[in-house]
Motif scaffolding. Structure first.
Motif, PDB file in Angstrom:
ATOM      1  N   ILE A  23     -19.697   8.658  11.730  1.00 16.97           N
ATOM      2  CA  ILE A  23     -19.782   8.207  10.335  1.00 16.97           C
ATOM      3  C   ILE A  23     -20.962   8.860   9.646  1.00 16.97           C
ATOM      4  O   ILE A  23     -20.880   9.351   8.523  1.00 16.97           O
ATOM      5  CB  ILE A  23     -19.878   6.674  10.270  1.00 16.97           C
ATOM      6  N   PHE A  24     -22.131   8.858  10.353  1.00 21.08           N
ATOM      7  CA  PHE A  24     -23.317   9.483   9.773  1.00 21.08           C
ATOM      8  C   PHE A  24     -23.120  10.982   9.556  1.00 21.08           C
ATOM      9  O   PHE A  24     -23.591  11.558   8.565  1.00 21.08           O
ATOM     10  CB  PHE A  24     -24.534   9.231  10.697  1.00 21.08           C
ATOM     11  N   LYS A  25     -22.429  11.613  10.532  1.00 19.16           N
ATOM     12  CA  LYS A  25     -22.193  13.060  10.411  1.00 19.16           C
ATOM     13  C   LYS A  25     -21.365  13.370   9.154  1.00 19.16           C
ATOM     14  O   LYS A  25     -21.653  14.305   8.399  1.00 19.16           O
ATOM     15  CB  LYS A  25     -21.461  13.572  11.651  1.00 19.16           C
ATOM     16  N   ILE A  26     -20.323  12.565   8.898  1.00 15.52           N
ATOM     17  CA  ILE A  26     -19.467  12.782   7.722  1.00 15.52           C
ATOM     18  C   ILE A  26     -20.269  12.573   6.456  1.00 15.52           C
ATOM     19  O   ILE A  26     -20.195  13.345   5.488  1.00 15.52           O
ATOM     20  CB  ILE A  26     -18.242  11.851   7.769  1.00 15.52           C
ATOM     21  N   ARG A  27     -21.077  11.459   6.415  1.00 16.23           N
ATOM     22  CA  ARG A  27     -21.872  11.168   5.225  1.00 16.23           C
ATOM     23  C   ARG A  27     -22.855  12.300   4.935  1.00 16.23           C
ATOM     24  O   ARG A  27     -23.039  12.720   3.789  1.00 16.23           O
ATOM     25  CB  ARG A  27     -22.602   9.839   5.417  1.00 16.23           C
ATOM     26  N   SER A  28     -23.492  12.824   5.974  1.00 14.16           N
ATOM     27  CA  SER A  28     -24.463  13.909   5.761  1.00 14.16           C
ATOM     28  C   SER A  28     -23.776  15.182   5.255  1.00 14.16           C
ATOM     29  O   SER A  28     -24.341  15.935   4.452  1.00 14.16           O
ATOM     30  CB  SER A  28     -25.226  14.185   7.064  1.00 14.16           C
ATOM     31  N   LYS A  29     -22.580  15.403   5.730  1.00 17.70           N
ATOM     32  CA  LYS A  29     -21.831  16.579   5.253  1.00 17.70           C
ATOM     33  C   LYS A  29     -21.531  16.463   3.748  1.00 17.70           C
ATOM     34  O   LYS A  29     -21.664  17.409   2.983  1.00 17.70           O
ATOM     35  CB  LYS A  29     -20.505  16.729   6.009  1.00 17.70           C
ATOM     36  N   LEU A  30     -21.124  15.238   3.307  1.00 19.48           N
ATOM     37  CA  LEU A  30     -20.778  15.028   1.898  1.00 19.48           C
ATOM     38  C   LEU A  30     -22.017  15.060   1.019  1.00 19.48           C
ATOM     39  O   LEU A  30     -21.963  15.474  -0.152  1.00 19.48           O
ATOM     40  CB  LEU A  30     -20.030  13.701   1.728  1.00 19.48           C
ATOM     41  N   GLU A  31     -23.186  14.610   1.565  1.00 22.40           N
ATOM     42  CA  GLU A  31     -24.407  14.627   0.783  1.00 22.40           C
ATOM     43  C   GLU A  31     -24.827  16.051   0.436  1.00 22.40           C
ATOM     44  O   GLU A  31     -25.499  16.296  -0.573  1.00 22.40           O
ATOM     45  CB  GLU A  31     -25.529  13.928   1.557  1.00 22.40           C
ATOM     46  N   ALA A  32     -24.406  17.003   1.267  1.00 21.08           N
ATOM     47  CA  ALA A  32     -24.792  18.407   1.035  1.00 21.08           C
ATOM     48  C   ALA A  32     -23.876  19.128   0.043  1.00 21.08           C
ATOM     49  O   ALA A  32     -24.138  20.270  -0.319  1.00 21.08           O
ATOM     50  CB  ALA A  32     -24.783  19.152   2.371  1.00 21.08           C
ATOM     51  N   GLN A  65     -22.428  20.275  -3.359  1.00 25.32           N
ATOM     52  CA  GLN A  65     -22.860  20.401  -4.748  1.00 25.32           C
ATOM     53  C   GLN A  65     -21.836  19.701  -5.649  1.00 25.32           C
ATOM     54  O   GLN A  65     -20.663  20.035  -5.668  1.00 25.32           O
ATOM     55  CB  GLN A  65     -22.946  21.892  -5.144  1.00 25.32           C
ATOM     56  N   GLY A  66     -22.282  18.703  -6.407  1.00 25.95           N
ATOM     57  CA  GLY A  66     -21.381  17.964  -7.277  1.00 25.95           C
ATOM     58  C   GLY A  66     -21.150  16.539  -6.819  1.00 25.95           C
ATOM     59  O   GLY A  66     -20.578  15.743  -7.566  1.00 25.95           O
ATOM     60  N   PHE A  67     -21.527  16.177  -5.556  1.00 27.40           N
ATOM     61  CA  PHE A  67     -21.440  14.806  -5.083  1.00 27.40           C
ATOM     62  C   PHE A  67     -22.839  14.200  -5.072  1.00 27.40           C
ATOM     63  O   PHE A  67     -23.814  14.876  -4.692  1.00 27.40           O
ATOM     64  CB  PHE A  67     -20.869  14.739  -3.666  1.00 27.40           C
ATOM     65  N   LYS A  68     -23.001  12.896  -5.421  1.00 27.82           N
ATOM     66  CA  LYS A  68     -24.301  12.212  -5.365  1.00 27.82           C
ATOM     67  C   LYS A  68     -24.081  10.733  -4.989  1.00 27.82           C
ATOM     68  O   LYS A  68     -22.974  10.210  -5.127  1.00 27.82           O
ATOM     69  CB  LYS A  68     -25.034  12.322  -6.690  1.00 27.82           C
ATOM     70  N   ASN A  69     -25.199  10.133  -4.585  1.00 26.05           N
ATOM     71  CA  ASN A  69     -25.167   8.729  -4.192  1.00 26.05           C
ATOM     72  C   ASN A  69     -24.103   8.460  -3.124  1.00 26.05           C
ATOM     73  O   ASN A  69     -23.292   7.538  -3.218  1.00 26.05           O
ATOM     74  CB  ASN A  69     -24.926   7.801  -5.395  1.00 26.05           C
ATOM     75  N   VAL A  70     -24.117   9.314  -2.083  1.00 23.90           N
ATOM     76  CA  VAL A  70     -23.153   9.147  -0.991  1.00 23.90           C
ATOM     77  C   VAL A  70     -23.618   7.992  -0.107  1.00 23.90           C
ATOM     78  O   VAL A  70     -24.763   7.991   0.373  1.00 23.90           O
ATOM     79  CB  VAL A  70     -23.029  10.445  -0.175  1.00 23.90           C
ATOM     80  N   GLU A  71     -22.754   7.022   0.151  1.00 18.12           N
ATOM     81  CA  GLU A  71     -23.116   5.856   0.965  1.00 18.12           C
ATOM     82  C   GLU A  71     -21.871   5.333   1.663  1.00 18.12           C
ATOM     83  O   GLU A  71     -20.761   5.465   1.146  1.00 18.12           O
ATOM     84  CB  GLU A  71     -23.728   4.765   0.085  1.00 18.12           C
ATOM     85  N   THR A 121     -30.814  17.174  -5.730  1.00 16.13           N
ATOM     86  CA  THR A 121     -31.120  17.500  -4.337  1.00 16.13           C
ATOM     87  C   THR A 121     -30.567  16.405  -3.446  1.00 16.13           C
ATOM     88  O   THR A 121     -30.149  15.348  -3.914  1.00 16.13           O
ATOM     89  CB  THR A 121     -32.648  17.608  -4.120  1.00 16.13           C
ATOM     90  N   LYS A 122     -30.587  16.673  -2.193  1.00 18.51           N
ATOM     91  CA  LYS A 122     -30.014  15.736  -1.236  1.00 18.51           C
ATOM     92  C   LYS A 122     -30.728  14.387  -1.301  1.00 18.51           C
ATOM     93  O   LYS A 122     -31.956  14.341  -1.294  1.00 18.51           O
ATOM     94  CB  LYS A 122     -30.115  16.331   0.176  1.00 18.51           C
ATOM     95  N   ASN A 123     -29.934  13.250  -1.404  1.00 15.99           N
ATOM     96  CA  ASN A 123     -30.409  11.871  -1.425  1.00 15.99           C
ATOM     97  C   ASN A 123     -31.291  11.555  -2.613  1.00 15.99           C
ATOM     98  O   ASN A 123     -31.987  10.551  -2.633  1.00 15.99           O
ATOM     99  CB  ASN A 123     -31.171  11.520  -0.142  1.00 15.99           C
TER     100      ASN A 123
END
Length: 541
Positions: free
Chosen positions: A490-499, A501-507, A534-536
């Motif tokens: 789950i953490f791996k997927i979230r970290s991938k989406l946080e990187a 460009q165009g996605f923010k506030n991934v949780e 930037t990330k997070n």
């Protein structure tokens, strides 16, 4: 339906008659007659021609639909008039005034006709033929006495222009046709089928006969026999008869050269060949003499082509005298393909064809009525059959549309034709397109772009066994319901989406352990175009 046409050339020595049969765009030369004039020494040429034709039709029963006659060019005057316009209506209006100043007769005394021989943007050249009305009346009366009512009465000088329709003359290049007759010689210069010059020269073989008659002190008939059987036209000959012929032909050649020179003087190109015909061209040596004097190729005009010649063998030896009669007959077949001069106009117009036309129109009317009746019957039968097929087709289309698209009962009742089915489908398509449009307007990026970005960063199935239950995109927020084997995944997927460009506030949220892994919700916001995070980094308010 075939037609038989008589082409009659009224000459000063004989009358030539060519009988043509035309059918379905083709024609055949089926008979030819040459009739020496009778009583020409005591009768006028018109009276002699009428008497000759009268005797001929007493001796022969010819079946023909109509006749075409050419009178000698010596009875007609020809003029070429240049006008500063090319409109036919203007030519009709102006020609009468032009003739008043050019001819030595009152216009009420003459009959005339014309044809346009060349036309430019602001100029036209018109060939006019005219003769005294009294002379024409005599000609027409003589023909009517023989029960001849010709459809066309033209001029033999001009009817040579119809000979190219036989297909025996060059389709290109400039050449001359010289028809040497008994009292006159017709000269015509053609370029392909276009007339460039026409003349009727007052010289004929009769002058030679008269010279021989005086020299030999014999009868005219004996002189004619000597001319055709013994005389030879040869340059620098010591034979008295040959010298006599040379002197006379020099007079003719002088007039021909002057006529040809009038063309070259205007900047026109020279002729490339000469074709001889006419009764006086039978004199031995004429072709060689003309070739030597004119410095050009000279040959006899051969018009008896195998494709249309069906003459019996008894008509052999007529090649020199038949061209004029054939040209006249061609005017009856193709009046618009030559110098269409016809004196049968106005008070003297040919009327028989109007009577024939009336009878033909009645027959055509009856045939048309029968065709309309047949067509109406066919239409009724066809309409009935097609109406049944259309009804069947509409029912099939309606059932196919109703079974393939979710419709309300009211919408299904409206579908009873192919047109109504198409309208219903178009309405559904427009509704879906509108919903897609609203969805795209409510989001920063399209759903396809979101899915593409997610699929690019999520590990493959061989690396991570991720099962996605649903994806929802509402305004600028994306929610994903999925299952993963471990927390680390789950953490791996979230970290991938946080990187991305165009996605923010991934949780992620609502993690619940289930058999074989963990169910969870993953959400993120979409960034407006041009916004960079930037990330997070939390969204600034």
């Amino acid at each position: 339906m075939s037609q038989r046409i008589l082409g009659i050339d009224v000459g000063s020595y004989s009358i030539k008659i060519a009988q043509i049969e035309r059918s379905f765009g083709e024609f055949k030369l089926i008979d030819f007659f040459e009739l020496p004039l009778v009583g020409e020494t005591v009768l006028t040429d018109i009276q002699s021609a009428a008497a000759t034709l009268h005797q001929f039709f007493l001796d022969h029963t010819l079946s023909f639909d109509y006749s075409v006659i050419a009178i000698p060019g010596t009875h007609v005057s020809l003029r070429i008039i240049t006008l500063p316009f090319s409109n036919i209506r203007k030519i009709d209006q102006a020609l009468e005034f032009e003739l008043e100043s050019l001819i030595p007769f009152d216009l009420e005394e003459i009959l005339y006709d014309y044809c346009v021989i060349s036309k430019g943007d602001n100029e036209s050249k018109v060939l006019v033929a005219y003769q005294k009305e009294d002379d024409f009346k005599k000609i027409l009366s003589g023909l009517h006495l023989n029960e001849l009512d010709p459809r066309y009465i033209g001029v033999d000088t001009l009817d040579l222009a119809y000979l190219p329709n036989l297909g025996v003359l060059p389709p290109e290049g400039r050449y001359a046709i010289i028809d040497i007759g008994h009292t006159k010689t017709n000269l015509m210069v053609l370029e392909g089928s276009q007339t460039k010059l026409t003349r009727c020269l007052a010289w004929g073989g009769k002058k030679i006969t008269q010279r021989i008659e005086r020299y030999k002190e014999c009868s005219f008939e004996e002189a004619e026999k000597i001319k055709h059987e013994h005389a030879v036209l040869k340059e620098f000959s010591q034979e008295p008869i040959s010298q006599l012929l040379e002197e006379e032909f020099h007079q003719l050649l002088l007039e021909i050269k002057q006529s040809l020179f009038s063309l070259t003087e205007k900047g026109e190109p020279s002729i490339q060949a000469v074709y001889l015909c006419g009764g006086s061209s039978k004199i031995s040596g004429v072709d060689s003499f003309f070739s030597s004097q004119l410095k050009i190729n000279v040959s006899f005009l051969e018009v008896l082509n195998e494709q249309y010649n069906s003459l019996p063998e008894s008509n052999e030896g007529i090649e020199r005298v038949i061209p004029s009669a054939l040209g006249i007959a061609m005017q009856g077949i193709y009046p618009a393909k030559g110098l269409n001069i016809n004196f049968r106009r106005g008070d003297y117009a040919y009327t028989k064809h109007l009577i024939e036309l009336g009878g033909s129109l009645k027959k055509m009317g009856a045939m048309a009525a029968a065709l309309v009746l047949v067509a109406l019957t066919y239409f009724i039968i066809s309409f009935s059959v097609l109406s049944s097929q259309v009804s069947k087709f509409n029912r099939h289309i309606s059932s196919q549309v109703a079974g393939s698209v979710q419709l309300t009962n009211a919408e299904k009742e409206k579908i009873n034709t192919a047109d109504s089915a198409i309208k219903t489908l178009n309405s559904k398509i427009n509704s879906i397109q509108n919903r897609l449009g609203l969805l795209q307007e409510d989001t920063v990026m399209s759903p396809l772009e979101v899915l593409k970005k997610v699929s690019e960063v999520v590990p493959s199935r061989s690396e991570l066994a991720l099962n996605v239950d649903s994806i929802s995109i509402n305004e600028n927020r994306v929610q994903i319901q999925a299952q993963a084997p471990t927390y680390e995944d789950i953490f791996k997927i979230r970290s991938k989406l946080e990187a991305v460009q165009g996605f923010k506030n991934v949780e992620d949220s609502d993690r619940k352990q289930r058999q074989g892994g963990y169910a969870f919700n993953l959400g993120f916001d979409l960034v407006e175009e041009g916004e960079k995070l930037t990330k997070n980094e939390p969204e600034k308010k």
